[in-house]
Design a protein around this motif. Structure first.
Motif, PDB file in Angstrom:
ATOM      1  N   GLY A  71      -0.546   9.193  79.961  1.00 18.49           N
ATOM      2  CA  GLY A  71      -1.385   9.982  81.033  1.00 18.49           C
ATOM      3  C   GLY A  71      -0.585  11.003  81.889  1.00 18.49           C
ATOM      4  O   GLY A  71      -1.021  11.061  83.143  1.00 18.49           O
ATOM      5  N   LEU A  72       0.419  11.764  81.432  1.00 17.41           N
ATOM      6  CA  LEU A  72       1.228  12.566  82.108  1.00 17.41           C
ATOM      7  C   LEU A  72       1.497  13.854  81.320  1.00 17.41           C
ATOM      8  O   LEU A  72       1.433  13.918  79.975  1.00 17.41           O
ATOM      9  N   GLU A  73       1.719  14.877  81.873  1.00 14.99           N
ATOM     10  CA  GLU A  73       1.847  16.151  81.071  1.00 14.99           C
ATOM     11  C   GLU A  73       3.129  16.867  81.936  1.00 14.99           C
ATOM     12  O   GLU A  73       3.043  16.754  83.154  1.00 14.99           O
ATOM     13  N   ALA A  74       4.188  17.353  81.306  1.00 15.25           N
ATOM     14  CA  ALA A  74       5.231  17.952  82.128  1.00 15.25           C
ATOM     15  C   ALA A  74       5.113  19.433  82.223  1.00 15.25           C
ATOM     16  O   ALA A  74       4.210  20.233  81.497  1.00 15.25           O
ATOM     17  N   ARG A  75       5.249  19.704  83.346  1.00 12.41           N
ATOM     18  CA  ARG A  75       4.988  21.134  84.069  1.00 12.41           C
ATOM     19  C   ARG A  75       6.345  21.824  84.206  1.00 12.41           C
ATOM     20  O   ARG A  75       7.370  21.464  84.906  1.00 12.41           O
ATOM     21  N   LEU A  76       6.405  22.979  83.329  1.00  9.94           N
ATOM     22  CA  LEU A  76       7.831  23.739  83.478  1.00  9.94           C
ATOM     23  C   LEU A  76       8.032  24.312  84.761  1.00  9.94           C
ATOM     24  O   LEU A  76       7.238  25.091  85.550  1.00  9.94           O
ATOM     25  N   PRO A  77       9.491  23.963  85.345  1.00  9.34           N
ATOM     26  CA  PRO A  77       9.675  24.607  86.503  1.00  9.34           C
ATOM     27  C   PRO A  77       9.765  26.177  86.614  1.00  9.34           C
ATOM     28  O   PRO A  77       9.920  26.640  85.424  1.00  9.34           O
ATOM     29  N   PRO A  78       9.378  26.799  87.769  1.00 11.28           N
ATOM     30  CA  PRO A  78       9.239  28.429  87.639  1.00 11.28           C
ATOM     31  C   PRO A  78      10.486  28.696  87.245  1.00 11.28           C
ATOM     32  O   PRO A  78      10.617  29.866  86.432  1.00 11.28           O
ATOM     33  N   LYS A  79      11.639  28.413  87.544  1.00 14.28           N
ATOM     34  CA  LYS A  79      12.890  28.759  87.150  1.00 14.28           C
ATOM     35  C   LYS A  79      13.213  28.908  85.738  1.00 14.28           C
ATOM     36  O   LYS A  79      13.466  30.152  85.012  1.00 14.28           O
ATOM     37  N   ILE A  80      12.918  27.719  85.026  1.00 14.09           N
ATOM     38  CA  ILE A  80      13.059  27.814  83.386  1.00 14.09           C
ATOM     39  C   ILE A  80      11.942  28.663  82.952  1.00 14.09           C
ATOM     40  O   ILE A  80      12.083  29.545  81.941  1.00 14.09           O
ATOM     41  N   ARG A  81      10.699  28.665  83.446  1.00 14.79           N
ATOM     42  CA  ARG A  81       9.830  29.624  82.961  1.00 14.79           C
ATOM     43  C   ARG A  81       9.869  31.065  82.942  1.00 14.79           C
ATOM     44  O   ARG A  81       9.756  31.887  82.035  1.00 14.79           O
ATOM     45  N   ALA A  82      10.519  31.458  84.185  1.00 16.07           N
ATOM     46  CA  ALA A  82      11.221  32.908  84.323  1.00 16.07           C
ATOM     47  C   ALA A  82      12.349  33.075  83.022  1.00 16.07           C
ATOM     48  O   ALA A  82      12.342  34.354  82.669  1.00 16.07           O
ATOM     49  N   GLN A  83      12.955  32.244  83.018  1.00 12.13           N
ATOM     50  CA  GLN A  83      14.202  32.319  81.845  1.00 12.13           C
ATOM     51  C   GLN A  83      13.770  32.550  80.548  1.00 12.13           C
ATOM     52  O   GLN A  83      14.231  32.934  79.658  1.00 12.13           O
ATOM     53  N   ARG A  84      12.573  32.042  80.245  1.00 10.60           N
ATOM     54  CA  ARG A  84      11.737  32.063  79.096  1.00 10.60           C
ATOM     55  C   ARG A  84      10.897  33.175  78.990  1.00 10.60           C
ATOM     56  O   ARG A  84      10.249  33.564  77.876  1.00 10.60           O
ATOM     57  N   LYS A 153       7.891  49.088  66.914  1.00 12.18           N
ATOM     58  CA  LYS A 153       9.190  48.390  67.425  1.00 12.18           C
ATOM     59  C   LYS A 153       9.248  48.438  69.153  1.00 12.18           C
ATOM     60  O   LYS A 153       8.966  49.545  69.835  1.00 12.18           O
ATOM     61  N   ILE A 154       8.929  47.309  69.871  1.00 11.20           N
ATOM     62  CA  ILE A 154       9.409  47.357  71.183  1.00 11.20           C
ATOM     63  C   ILE A 154      10.997  47.353  71.456  1.00 11.20           C
ATOM     64  O   ILE A 154      11.388  46.081  71.202  1.00 11.20           O
ATOM     65  N   ALA A 155      11.500  48.454  71.866  1.00 10.72           N
ATOM     66  CA  ALA A 155      13.005  48.231  71.688  1.00 10.72           C
ATOM     67  C   ALA A 155      13.651  47.410  72.949  1.00 10.72           C
ATOM     68  O   ALA A 155      12.973  47.141  73.980  1.00 10.72           O
ATOM     69  N   PRO A 156      15.007  46.901  72.766  1.00 18.55           N
ATOM     70  CA  PRO A 156      15.358  46.159  73.824  1.00 18.55           C
ATOM     71  C   PRO A 156      15.463  47.192  75.314  1.00 18.55           C
ATOM     72  O   PRO A 156      15.363  46.440  76.277  1.00 18.55           O
ATOM     73  N   SER A 157      15.703  48.216  75.209  1.00 19.75           N
ATOM     74  CA  SER A 157      15.424  48.918  76.404  1.00 19.75           C
ATOM     75  C   SER A 157      14.098  48.999  77.237  1.00 19.75           C
ATOM     76  O   SER A 157      13.839  49.458  78.313  1.00 19.75           O
ATOM     77  N   GLN A 158      12.988  48.596  76.536  1.00 12.94           N
ATOM     78  CA  GLN A 158      11.620  48.460  76.842  1.00 12.94           C
ATOM     79  C   GLN A 158      11.325  46.924  77.256  1.00 12.94           C
ATOM     80  O   GLN A 158      10.218  46.439  78.103  1.00 12.94           O
ATOM     81  N   ILE A 159      12.533  46.299  77.229  1.00 11.29           N
ATOM     82  CA  ILE A 159      12.240  44.721  77.406  1.00 11.29           C
ATOM     83  C   ILE A 159      13.186  44.306  78.688  1.00 11.29           C
ATOM     84  O   ILE A 159      14.159  44.673  78.756  1.00 11.29           O
ATOM     85  N   GLN A 160      12.630  43.684  79.627  1.00 11.97           N
ATOM     86  CA  GLN A 160      13.291  43.104  80.792  1.00 11.97           C
ATOM     87  C   GLN A 160      13.204  41.835  81.052  1.00 11.97           C
ATOM     88  O   GLN A 160      12.169  41.163  80.826  1.00 11.97           O
ATOM     89  N   GLN A 161      14.238  41.103  81.514  1.00 14.05           N
ATOM     90  CA  GLN A 161      14.277  39.466  81.495  1.00 14.05           C
ATOM     91  C   GLN A 161      13.551  39.236  82.843  1.00 14.05           C
ATOM     92  O   GLN A 161      13.545  39.949  83.959  1.00 14.05           O
ATOM     93  N   GLU A 162      12.466  38.514  83.035  1.00 10.27           N
ATOM     94  CA  GLU A 162      11.862  38.257  84.139  1.00 10.27           C
ATOM     95  C   GLU A 162      12.751  37.482  85.346  1.00 10.27           C
ATOM     96  O   GLU A 162      13.587  36.773  84.983  1.00 10.27           O
ATOM     97  N   LYS A 163      12.655  38.129  86.488  1.00 14.65           N
ATOM     98  CA  LYS A 163      13.583  37.563  87.604  1.00 14.65           C
ATOM     99  C   LYS A 163      13.106  36.268  88.512  1.00 14.65           C
ATOM    100  O   LYS A 163      11.646  36.510  88.554  1.00 14.65           O
TER     101      LYS A 163
END
Length: 196
Positions: A71-84, A153-163
């Motif tokens: 009866g449980l579900e894991a919720r991803l922490p905001p920090k890890i979600r941003a890293q993904r 193609k979505i180039a690496p220069s068009q992609i940014q890691q979420e902060k």
């Protein structure tokens, strides 16, 4: 010094929550991951692991099934979600105008090393959207190699890691970066969130 890991285990049915001994036993027995603590919060338990890196073991498919069985579900922490997650910017409107489901299916289909968990669009803007991948490594792969979508193609220069920026806030007096709600010196005084 290593930091403890923390993850919210949300009750699937708040009227019939599993008790702590059952949660400890199930996670230790089925996932071989001893927890160092459980703290009940309004919607479930905050589960604490010895190391921050152990949190990912509670997010696997096996862990998802095991937690659901009690009866449980894991919720991803905001920090890890941003890293993904990555932000894709300056996207051709032909790609950005597609539905979330079409984008998710197309990106997963065209990129062998990527599995999309969620795509978030920002209103009517067709030149930007956010992608959450299944793992941090997949987000890194997209940042380094780009993403193929409908032969574009979505180039690496068009992609940014979420902060991710962790902000300490008191939900009693609404002061920021001073203290948590439980440590509020004016705990007998409640301030309106709109007037603050």
């Amino acid at each position: 010094m290593p930091q403890f890991g923390k993850l919210l285990l949300r009750f699937l049915n708040p009227r019939e929550p599993p008790d702590k001994p059952k949660v400890f036993q199930t996670i230790q027995k089925n996932l071989k991951l001893p927890l160092i603590g459980l703290r009940e919060v309004g919607s479930g338990y905050n589960a604490f692991t010895e190391f921050e890196s152990d949190v990912k073991n509670l997010l696997t498919q096996k862990a998802t099934n095991t937690l659901a069985s009690i009866g449980l579900e894991a919720r991803l922490p905001p920090k890890i979600r941003a890293q993904r997650s990555v932000l894709c910017r300056q996207i051709d409107s032909w790609i950005g105008g597609k539905s979330v489901d079409d984008l998710k299916q197309e990106i997963t289909h065209r990129n062998l090393h990527l599995e999309v968990r969620e795509i978030i669009k920002f209103g009517q803007y067709t030149n930007v959207f956010k992608i959450e991948f299944a793992t941090i490594n997949m987000a890194s792969h997209a940042l380094q190699n780009g993403i193929l979508c409908e032969h574009v193609k979505i180039a690496p220069s068009q992609i940014q890691q979420e902060k991710f920026i962790d902000i300490l806030i008191c939900f009693n007096c609404y002061k920021m970066e001073e203290h948590a709600t439980k440590d509020c010196p004016t705990s007998n005084l409640t301030v309106c969130s709109e007037c603050t």
